[in-house]
Design an enzyme around this catalytic site. Sequence first.
Site, mmCIF file in Angstrom:
data_model
loop_
_atom_site.group_PDB
_atom_site.id
_atom_site.type_symbol
_atom_site.label_atom_id
_atom_site.label_comp_id
_atom_site.label_asym_id
_atom_site.label_seq_id
_atom_site.Cartn_x
_atom_site.Cartn_y
_atom_site.Cartn_z
ATOM 1 N N ARG A 179 0.731 -1.038 0.385
ATOM 2 C CA ARG A 179 -0.598 -0.191 -0.273
ATOM 3 C C ARG A 179 0.843 1.712 0.218
ATOM 4 O O ARG A 179 0.355 2.428 -0.391
ATOM 5 C CB ARG A 179 -0.814 0.553 1.236
ATOM 6 C CG ARG A 179 -2.096 1.376 1.006
ATOM 7 C CD ARG A 179 -3.313 0.779 2.188
ATOM 8 N NE ARG A 179 -2.813 1.070 3.758
ATOM 9 C CZ ARG A 179 -2.203 0.779 4.414
ATOM 10 N NH1 ARG A 179 -2.789 -0.578 4.810
ATOM 11 N NH2 ARG A 179 -2.201 0.868 6.029
ATOM 12 N N TYR A 215 -9.126 22.407 -13.227
ATOM 13 C CA TYR A 215 -10.567 21.489 -13.610
ATOM 14 C C TYR A 215 -11.551 20.821 -13.522
ATOM 15 O O TYR A 215 -11.304 21.277 -11.822
ATOM 16 C CB TYR A 215 -9.493 20.211 -13.549
ATOM 17 C CG TYR A 215 -9.911 18.653 -13.463
ATOM 18 C CD1 TYR A 215 -9.935 18.153 -15.432
ATOM 19 C CD2 TYR A 215 -9.761 18.001 -12.632
ATOM 20 C CE1 TYR A 215 -11.004 17.063 -14.781
ATOM 21 C CE2 TYR A 215 -10.444 16.660 -12.994
ATOM 22 C CZ TYR A 215 -10.947 16.129 -13.956
ATOM 23 O OH TYR A 215 -11.377 15.110 -14.321
ATOM 24 N N ASP A 251 -0.560 22.019 -11.218
ATOM 25 C CA ASP A 251 -1.375 20.547 -11.398
ATOM 26 C C ASP A 251 -0.656 21.309 -12.915
ATOM 27 O O ASP A 251 -0.411 22.030 -13.747
ATOM 28 C CB ASP A 251 -2.684 21.089 -11.978
ATOM 29 C CG ASP A 251 -3.060 19.391 -12.975
ATOM 30 O OD1 ASP A 251 -2.451 19.151 -13.528
ATOM 31 O OD2 ASP A 251 -3.832 19.333 -12.486
ATOM 32 N N LYS A 272 -2.576 11.220 -18.637
ATOM 33 C CA LYS A 272 -3.209 11.603 -19.040
ATOM 34 C C LYS A 272 -0.710 11.869 -20.339
ATOM 35 O O LYS A 272 -1.285 10.818 -21.339
ATOM 36 C CB LYS A 272 -2.754 13.189 -19.897
ATOM 37 C CG LYS A 272 -4.202 13.485 -18.143
ATOM 38 C CD LYS A 272 -5.871 12.749 -18.711
ATOM 39 C CE LYS A 272 -6.320 12.862 -17.844
ATOM 40 N NZ LYS A 272 -7.831 12.475 -18.226
#
Length: 404
Positions: free
Chosen positions: A58, A111, A183, A208
């Site tokens: 994890r 966004y 970002d 992306k």
Amino acid sequence: MHSTWKLNTKVIHENSQPNPQTKAISHSIVPAVAYAFPNAEMAAKAVSGEVELTYYGRYGNPTLENLENKIAALEGGEAALGVSSGMAAISTALLGFLKKDDHAIVTQDVYGGTFSFFNSLAPRFGIEFDFVDCTVVSKIEDAIRQNTKVVYIETPSNPKLTILNLEEIAKVCKKYNLPLIVDNTFMSPYLQNPLMLGADVVVHSATKYINGHGDVVAGFIVGKQDVIHRLRRKVMGDLGQNLSAWESSLILRGLKTLGVRMERHCSNAQRVADILEKHPMIKKVYYPGLPSHPQHLLAKKQMKDMGGIVSFEVKGGLAVGTHFINSLKLAMISFSLGDPETLVQHPASMTHASIPPAERLKFGITDGLIRLSVGLEDIEDIIADLQIALLQAEEVMVGSKEVL
Ligand SMILES: Cc1ncc(COP(=O)(O)O)c(C=O)c1O
């Protein structure tokens, strides 16, 4: 790392050595969840964070670790944390700096998922925020409150391609001792490196351009070693936003062609923007590579190239715009961007639908706005597809006027 390597060499060779046992040149996939310790003392040190070790799936795995080191080097950061989506990167980074009663300054042109995080999730935890027009740097200073703890921006922005002055905003943040989170999804580390311009943390949707093949959802956070360590152990691990070795492996493969892909995305997008701007059916084109873009000179200064996204408004509003999108044959109607395929979408009804119409208009997201993620196909085919669809849109517009 070889200090004289240029970017394309770095993308391929950074942190990549043949496997010492097998001599395999391509990376190994290690999906193991558990890792053995030589003794109990070492296990205790790993859990306490005294030694940085991969010890439980994890928190990371060796395949991801290899990828994180590459991303950190490409962004010019000390360390990187790979997570399960771009939104996981954004939420982990923000929750790492914000707690109850803290305030965040957020660029207004952001966004849709980030907008939703601030509007619906953050208030449930007592986090305050203001959307600010960060193109005017003094407005950031004006919005700073006593409880402001972070400045969050996106440049170029999705979908309006607004460019923000990274160096100037970083200076203001330094003056007030506020961490600046950027970002960098639309640029990828190949075209822009905000940390080198003064930002503290970079976030990416690796879904992306970084992966670039439309088959992985992932995200990255890049910054100082202590920040990344804290985010891994105290936020990402507790939220369980880990990235698997299988997906890390796909990204490691996709990343090798980042440079050639980005160069092709940029040259195709520039051609599309140039042609659309002159087309009689187009009202407005948003692309930082056009001299008509309000921040064209700034874009040339802080970005290596202008990116693969072109947004535009077709004359005739929503009905004609919808007809145009439906007439495209090569470009596919899709939510994502940065894939080899040219993808088209309608922000008002798709990616930014979570923003109420009045708010959307404030940010310039009109009903006629269309976002095109220009792909890697032959440019002649992309242009022919757009021109045929625009012709059909024109027929609809002329037809509707005749009916009137
Ligand atoms: C600029 C930007 N940031 C973040 C995200 C969120 O990424 P993900 O879908 O990987 O969570 C997106 C998604 O489109 C985006 O365009």
